[in-house]
Design an enzyme around this catalytic site. Structure first.
Site, mmCIF file in Angstrom:
data_model
loop_
_atom_site.group_PDB
_atom_site.id
_atom_site.type_symbol
_atom_site.label_atom_id
_atom_site.label_comp_id
_atom_site.label_asym_id
_atom_site.label_seq_id
_atom_site.Cartn_x
_atom_site.Cartn_y
_atom_site.Cartn_z
ATOM 1 N N ASP A 59 94.975 59.757 71.282
ATOM 2 C CA ASP A 59 94.174 60.907 71.674
ATOM 3 C C ASP A 59 94.922 61.877 72.592
ATOM 4 O OD1 ASP A 59 92.294 62.193 73.784
ATOM 5 O OD2 ASP A 59 90.889 61.685 72.182
ATOM 6 N N ILE A 73 89.084 63.701 71.194
ATOM 7 C CA ILE A 73 89.725 63.804 69.877
ATOM 8 C C ILE A 73 89.433 62.555 69.065
ATOM 9 C CG2 ILE A 73 91.868 64.196 68.631
ATOM 10 C CD1 ILE A 73 90.892 66.551 70.377
ATOM 11 N N ASP A 74 89.526 61.389 69.686
ATOM 12 C CA ASP A 74 89.178 60.142 68.995
ATOM 13 C C ASP A 74 87.722 60.148 68.539
ATOM 14 O OD1 ASP A 74 91.566 58.744 68.956
ATOM 15 O OD2 ASP A 74 91.226 57.763 70.875
ATOM 16 N N ILE A 75 86.820 60.529 69.437
ATOM 17 C CA ILE A 75 85.390 60.482 69.116
ATOM 18 C C ILE A 75 85.060 61.467 67.999
ATOM 19 C CG2 ILE A 75 83.061 60.886 70.008
ATOM 20 C CD1 ILE A 75 84.163 60.052 72.783
#
Length: 442
Positions: A167, A195-197
């Site tokens: 991320d 960004i990951d989520i």
């Protein structure tokens, strides 16, 4: 950020309300969908967690022993080895099967699970699934209807396919960091893995679309979601603004370059955020909240562009006014005048807020070992297919025997043989201890 290694504050949430069970017999949106989940860390696992909340049977395939590396991120509960809080957040409502993928019989077990699945999800480094013979083309031969998700850093093909990505790296390289922070210093990343989520959300959307398409065509397909690609999307409309103007976004701290006044102000006792997104909101703020109609009538201040040009000046006026009264004075006045505003809170204060309580966002759920576990619910609500009742993230291999017996029909002798041959964990999964009492009373 300093994070304790054990959950020293766990009992401070023992007064949370119990989760209210879903209506008995109600269907779920993804009832009958089975996912074989090879993902780890956040971007992959959270995508499949969303599906699990909607009723999919998500089978998390893990390495015997240590399992998903994200399990070991702190803080850890002292009674739950290999189950840190971050892992508990991103893997609930799943079943864990511990299988040795470096063992031929273990691979055979996984292939059999895939044969009975609708979705395969993975976010290994490029080439790992190929080496196991579990790449899309190989899996498609086993199950032509499979929907196969790959989450990668920069794509599975091309010049950058070999690069690893997390991320913060995606935030940095996409321009996301350059937009955030204050103009007199380096940009900053968000501590929340946004960004990951958001990649997980995109991945889940893509899987659901592929399942919908399969319902029409009868065919599965391959889906790829890139962390970097999604990070560029997360720069928002700044990308289009740059292509129109040629200018890069500048850092503005907590203010907005497009509206004014928008930012953090101090009342007599605490900070709060207001966002005057248009002229009408500012006029109501000046006349109804501040009782300064002269500001709304001012030939410069009454127009958005005029206010932006005089931002420092108008912020100074508002700061002097807001400091004269506490937040409990300003908040109801702004609410009555329909001014978008909110107290600047810590995470803990947000979890305990009246808004979170009203939405029943944070509850206690039963845990088979420690009695109870705090839980933060998903933001979506279904009227006809409510989400499943939340179950804590599983221990490594907790459901190995259950899943292989239920899905593949393996009996005790077959399971013992697989253990003897090194395909499964050397020991049987521990039977969950169900507490005699109801989960922790306040």
């Amino acid at each position: 950020m300093s994070t304790p290694t054990t959950a020293t504050n766990f009992d401070s949430f023992k007064d949370l309300p119990l989760h209210k069970p879903r209506p008995a017999g109600a269907p779920t949106a993804l009832e009958g969908i089975r996912v074989v989940d090879f993902t780890h860390f956040i971007a992959g696992p959270y995508a499949t967690t969303i599906m699990a909340e909607m009723g999919a049977d998500v089978i998390k395939v893990e390495t015997p022993g240590r399992g998903d590396e994200f399990r070991h991120y702190p803080p850890l509960h002292p009674q739950l080895p290999a189950q840190g809080a971050p892992h508990m957040w991103t893997n609930r409502n799943k079943r864990s099967v511990a299988v040795n993928l470096k063992n031929e019989e273990g691979l055979a077990v996984v292939r059999e699970l895939i044969r009975h699945a609708d979705v395969v999800a993975e976010n290994f480094s490029t080439g790992v699934m190929d080496r196991f013979g579990l790449d899309y083309e190989s899996v498609k031969k086993i199950n032509p209807r499979i929907v196969y998700l790959s989450v990668s850093a920069y794509g599975r093909e091309g010049e950058f396919a070999d690069r690893l990505g997390f991320d913060p790296i995606a935030q940095a390289e996409s321009g996301f960091i350059s937009m955030n922070g204050y103009p007199d210093r380096q940009g900053v990343r968000t501590l929340s893995p946004v960004i990951d989520i958001s990649t997980a959300m995109m991945a889940c959307n893509a899987i659901l679309a592929a399942l919908l398409a399969r319902g029409r065509t009868g065919e599965g397909q391959y889906i790829e979601v890139g962390l970097f690609d999604n990070a560029v999307l997360m720069t928002g409309y700044a990308a289009m603004q740059h292509m129109f103007s040629g200018a890069d976004p500048q850092r503005h701290g907590n203010t907005s370059p497009d509206t004014c006044p928008s930012g953090v102000f101090e009342s007599k006792d605490k900070p709060f955020y207001i966002n005057c997104g248009n002229d009408k909101i500012f006029h109501r703020l000046a006349s109804q909240v501040l009782e300064r109609p002269d500001l709304a009538d001012d030939p410069v201040y009454k127009d958005r562009n005029g206010r932006i040009a005089k931002r420092a000046e108008i912020f100074g006026i508002l700061e002097d006014l807001f400091k004269q009264q506490p937040w409990e004075y300003w908040q109801p006045r702004m609410r009555a005048a329909q001014i978008p505003c909110g107290e600047v809170r810590t995470v803990g204060a947000a979890l305990r807020s009246k808004e979170a309580q009203a939405r029943e966002l944070v509850t206690r759920i039963e845990h088979p070992v420690v009695g109870w576990m705090p839980n933060v619910r998903m933001p979506f609500r279904f009227s006809e297919t409510p989400t499943v009742d939340p179950k804590p993230a599983p221990a490594v291999g907790q459901h190995t025997d259950e899943v292989l017996g239920e899905v593949l029909g393996y009996d005790a002798a077959k399971l013992a043989q697989l253990r003897d041959n090194g395909a499964l964990s050397a020991t049987e999964p521990k039977k969950a201890h169900v507490p005699a009492e109801q989960p922790a009373v306040a």
